[in-house]
Scaffold this motif. Sequence first.
Motif, PDB file in Angstrom:
ATOM      1  N   PRO A 111      19.895  10.865  22.672  1.00  0.00           N
ATOM      2  CA  PRO A 111      20.718  11.135  21.481  1.00  0.00           C
ATOM      3  C   PRO A 111      22.142  10.603  21.577  1.00  0.00           C
ATOM      4  N   ASP A 112      22.683  10.549  22.782  1.00  0.00           N
ATOM      5  CA  ASP A 112      24.052  10.060  22.944  1.00  0.00           C
ATOM      6  C   ASP A 112      24.168   8.563  22.689  1.00  0.00           C
ATOM      7  N   LEU A 113      23.053   7.873  22.616  1.00  0.00           N
ATOM      8  CA  LEU A 113      23.045   6.432  22.376  1.00  0.00           C
ATOM      9  C   LEU A 113      22.482   6.075  21.006  1.00  0.00           C
ATOM     10  N   GLN A 114      22.271   7.105  20.175  1.00  0.00           N
ATOM     11  CA  GLN A 114      21.668   6.894  18.864  1.00  0.00           C
ATOM     12  C   GLN A 114      22.572   7.420  17.754  1.00  0.00           C
ATOM     13  N   LEU A 115      22.344   6.882  16.550  1.00  0.00           N
ATOM     14  CA  LEU A 115      22.980   7.439  15.373  1.00  0.00           C
ATOM     15  C   LEU A 115      22.359   8.815  15.086  1.00  0.00           C
ATOM     16  N   GLU A 116      22.911   9.506  14.119  1.00  0.00           N
ATOM     17  CA  GLU A 116      22.433  10.853  13.814  1.00  0.00           C
ATOM     18  C   GLU A 116      20.986  10.868  13.343  1.00  0.00           C
ATOM     19  N   ASP A 117      20.474   9.738  12.868  1.00  0.00           N
ATOM     20  CA  ASP A 117      19.077   9.712  12.418  1.00  0.00           C
ATOM     21  C   ASP A 117      18.081   9.766  13.570  1.00  0.00           C
ATOM     22  N   GLY A 118      18.571   9.604  14.786  1.00  0.00           N
ATOM     23  CA  GLY A 118      17.692   9.651  15.940  1.00  0.00           C
ATOM     24  C   GLY A 118      16.800   8.445  16.092  1.00  0.00           C
ATOM     25  N   LEU A 119      17.073   7.405  15.337  1.00  0.00           N
ATOM     26  CA  LEU A 119      16.234   6.208  15.342  1.00  0.00           C
ATOM     27  C   LEU A 119      16.998   4.959  15.758  1.00  0.00           C
ATOM     28  N   HIS A 120      18.152   4.768  15.160  1.00  0.00           N
ATOM     29  CA  HIS A 120      18.922   3.543  15.386  1.00  0.00           C
ATOM     30  C   HIS A 120      19.947   3.729  16.499  1.00  0.00           C
ATOM     31  N   PRO A 121      20.250   2.660  17.224  1.00  0.00           N
ATOM     32  CA  PRO A 121      21.277   2.757  18.266  1.00  0.00           C
ATOM     33  C   PRO A 121      22.677   2.842  17.674  1.00  0.00           C
ATOM     34  N   ASN A 122      23.545   3.610  18.319  1.00  0.00           N
ATOM     35  CA  ASN A 122      24.963   3.594  17.987  1.00  0.00           C
ATOM     36  C   ASN A 122      25.609   2.461  18.797  1.00  0.00           C
ATOM     37  N   PRO A 123      26.917   2.248  18.685  1.00  0.00           N
ATOM     38  CA  PRO A 123      27.530   1.137  19.434  1.00  0.00           C
ATOM     39  C   PRO A 123      27.256   1.176  20.936  1.00  0.00           C
ATOM     40  N   LYS A 124      27.280   2.365  21.530  1.00  0.00           N
ATOM     41  CA  LYS A 124      26.969   2.459  22.961  1.00  0.00           C
ATOM     42  C   LYS A 124      25.512   2.087  23.220  1.00  0.00           C
ATOM     43  N   GLY A 125      24.637   2.485  22.309  1.00  0.00           N
ATOM     44  CA  GLY A 125      23.234   2.129  22.451  1.00  0.00           C
ATOM     45  C   GLY A 125      23.009   0.635  22.356  1.00  0.00           C
ATOM     46  N   VAL A 126      23.727  -0.018  21.451  1.00  0.00           N
ATOM     47  CA  VAL A 126      23.617  -1.472  21.326  1.00  0.00           C
ATOM     48  C   VAL A 126      24.028  -2.144  22.629  1.00  0.00           C
ATOM     49  N   ASP A 127      25.090  -1.635  23.240  1.00  0.00           N
ATOM     50  CA  ASP A 127      25.534  -2.222  24.504  1.00  0.00           C
ATOM     51  C   ASP A 127      24.478  -2.070  25.591  1.00  0.00           C
ATOM     52  N   VAL A 128      23.746  -0.953  25.582  1.00  0.00           N
ATOM     53  CA  VAL A 128      22.659  -0.775  26.551  1.00  0.00           C
ATOM     54  C   VAL A 128      21.560  -1.806  26.300  1.00  0.00           C
ATOM     55  N   ILE A 129      21.200  -1.995  25.022  1.00  0.00           N
ATOM     56  CA  ILE A 129      20.170  -2.985  24.690  1.00  0.00           C
ATOM     57  C   ILE A 129      20.594  -4.371  25.153  1.00  0.00           C
ATOM     58  N   VAL A 130      21.834  -4.731  24.854  1.00  0.00           N
ATOM     59  CA  VAL A 130      22.329  -6.060  25.222  1.00  0.00           C
ATOM     60  C   VAL A 130      22.332  -6.236  26.740  1.00  0.00           C
ATOM     61  N   GLU A 131      22.792  -5.220  27.441  1.00  0.00           N
ATOM     62  CA  GLU A 131      22.839  -5.306  28.904  1.00  0.00           C
ATOM     63  C   GLU A 131      21.455  -5.531  29.499  1.00  0.00           C
TER      64      GLU A 131
END
Length: 226
Positions: free
Chosen positions: A189-209
Amino acid sequence: MAFKHRFAAAPALFVAPVLFSALILFLVVCGAVSPARADTFTIVGFGDSLTAGYGLGPGQGFTDRLQAALRAKGLDVTVANAGVSGDTTSGGLSRLDWSVPDGTRLVILELGANDMLRGVAPDIAENNLDAMLAKLKQRNIPALLAGMRAAPNLGADYQKTFDTIYPRLAAKYAVPLYPFFLDGVSGHPDLQLEDGLHPNPKGVDVIVERILPVVEKAIADNRGPS
């Protein structure tokens, strides 16, 4: 990494429009805007809202962050955003030809999540992805296949069938596979938007890494003349 069970309550994923990205892509295709210098390695991120950057601000989406990460490594790379929120594999197949301009050096193909969430038969999704990879091969445009995994609430049979689509197609077309686009983000949840589906900015950075080494290798393997 499995999806959270709350996926069962989501009637559809990736529904926001991406008119600005579509306009820029249209101008690139028409030649009104030059996507990059002739010696720049041009990548097209072709997918749904996970590529488009649903719910994120300017510069926070996957293609922008991937481009920044690649340039930070000294690579002369442009990553174009051809993500369309709400897109399925059927929609992707219908727009592939005009969404991927001639001269593209690599396509990151990220589609299938919406098919899965809508319970579309896995063979339909597979046939569409197969056709897209065939079209890219015919145009001599390399692809990197970004996989998706089915939510467990869809049932074990559906999950098993859907999850094998991407490895099978990657082997068939001899293209690199990133097995799960949301690896490290789904279920956090800390890496997702409130919808629980899409990544938030921190989540995007994890995907990119996590996807970065696969993209770097694909670039190195396709450094020949465009």
